[in-house]
Design a protein around this motif. Structure first.
Motif, PDB file in Angstrom:
ATOM      1  N   ASP A 111      32.023  43.997  33.728  1.00  0.00           N
ATOM      2  CA  ASP A 111      32.292  45.419  33.982  1.00  0.00           C
ATOM      3  C   ASP A 111      33.352  45.943  32.847  1.00  0.00           C
ATOM      4  O   ASP A 111      34.403  45.278  32.447  1.00  0.00           O
ATOM      5  CB  ASP A 111      33.187  45.412  35.308  1.00  0.00           C
ATOM      6  CG  ASP A 111      33.585  46.915  35.486  1.00  0.00           C
ATOM      7  OD1 ASP A 111      34.040  47.602  34.791  1.00  0.00           O
ATOM      8  OD2 ASP A 111      33.368  47.156  36.794  1.00  0.00           O
ATOM      9  N   ARG A 147      35.486  44.755  42.749  1.00  0.00           N
ATOM     10  CA  ARG A 147      34.192  45.155  42.615  1.00  0.00           C
ATOM     11  C   ARG A 147      33.504  44.210  41.525  1.00  0.00           C
ATOM     12  O   ARG A 147      32.271  43.972  41.678  1.00  0.00           O
ATOM     13  CB  ARG A 147      34.378  46.503  41.567  1.00  0.00           C
ATOM     14  CG  ARG A 147      32.911  47.069  41.186  1.00  0.00           C
ATOM     15  CD  ARG A 147      33.011  48.578  40.810  1.00  0.00           C
ATOM     16  NE  ARG A 147      33.897  48.060  39.165  1.00  0.00           N
ATOM     17  CZ  ARG A 147      34.666  49.271  38.803  1.00  0.00           C
ATOM     18  NH1 ARG A 147      34.967  50.191  39.572  1.00  0.00           N
ATOM     19  NH2 ARG A 147      35.338  49.050  37.781  1.00  0.00           N
ATOM     20  N   THR A 148      34.171  43.449  40.845  1.00  0.00           N
ATOM     21  CA  THR A 148      33.569  42.769  39.603  1.00  0.00           C
ATOM     22  C   THR A 148      33.353  41.161  40.339  1.00  0.00           C
ATOM     23  O   THR A 148      32.522  40.314  40.029  1.00  0.00           O
ATOM     24  CB  THR A 148      34.483  42.221  38.678  1.00  0.00           C
ATOM     25  OG1 THR A 148      35.516  41.768  39.103  1.00  0.00           O
ATOM     26  CG2 THR A 148      34.644  43.775  37.781  1.00  0.00           C
TER      27      THR A 148
END
Length: 167
Positions: A111, A147-148
């Motif tokens: 990301d 999120r990652t």
């Protein structure tokens, strides 16, 4: 029995994870700093970690690779900035390639919002003879860490650490 909590700082929204384990502080600190034991648990579930270099001392460096079940490799490098036994470990960590050359998040296929380098502080607080509170502070935005997968990876590594301590 364990307890895990998260209390993000409103000013930075960094990653803060706290877990209490039923093991003495000296033992918990040792499993984080022993080159023989660290590779056995310091990766998320179903992953393994390999250290090309692991020099756990202030000024010492590491070069590691987490191997994922789908065949992806995540190479990192870092430096231990402070080790205060049995209270604290501070290190920086950055994405890298297999040769130890730093890469940006985008270059590493990660990301692009993930910081290219983060600072990690792990603190160990004795609560009783056989109880330790571990606090992890990673200078990275918690929402991006979630999120990652970095945030759940920390939780999984703590689970694996506890299992290794109980073995």
């Amino acid at each position: 029995m364990q307890s895990t909590s998260n209390a993000a700082s409103p000013a930075t929204n960094d990653v803060f994870i706290s877990r209490t384990v039923n093991f003495p502080r000296e033992l918990v600190f040792r499993i984080w700093t022993d080159p023989e034991h660290l590779p056995k648990w310091f990766a998320p579930n179903d992953c393994s970690i390999h250290f090309e270099k692991l020099d756990i001392r202030p000024g010492g460096h590491f070069h590691s690779c987490i191997h994922t079940p789908d065949g992806k490799d995540c190479w990192c490098v870092g430096e231990y900035l402070d080790i205060n036994s049995p209270e604290k470990i501070v290190y920086n960590i950055a994405l890298a390639d297999e040769n130890g050359i730093r890469r940006t998040s985008a270059q590493a296929g990660m990301d692009p919002e993930w910081p290219d380098e983060t600072l990690v502080t792990v603190s160990f607080h004795a609560l009783a003879a056989n109880k330790t509170e571990i606090t992890i502070h990673q200078a990275a935005p918690e929402n991006i860490a979630r999120r990652t997968g970095a945030y759940p990876s920390w939780l999984q590594m703590l689970d694996r650490m506890e299992a290794a301590l109980g073995a």
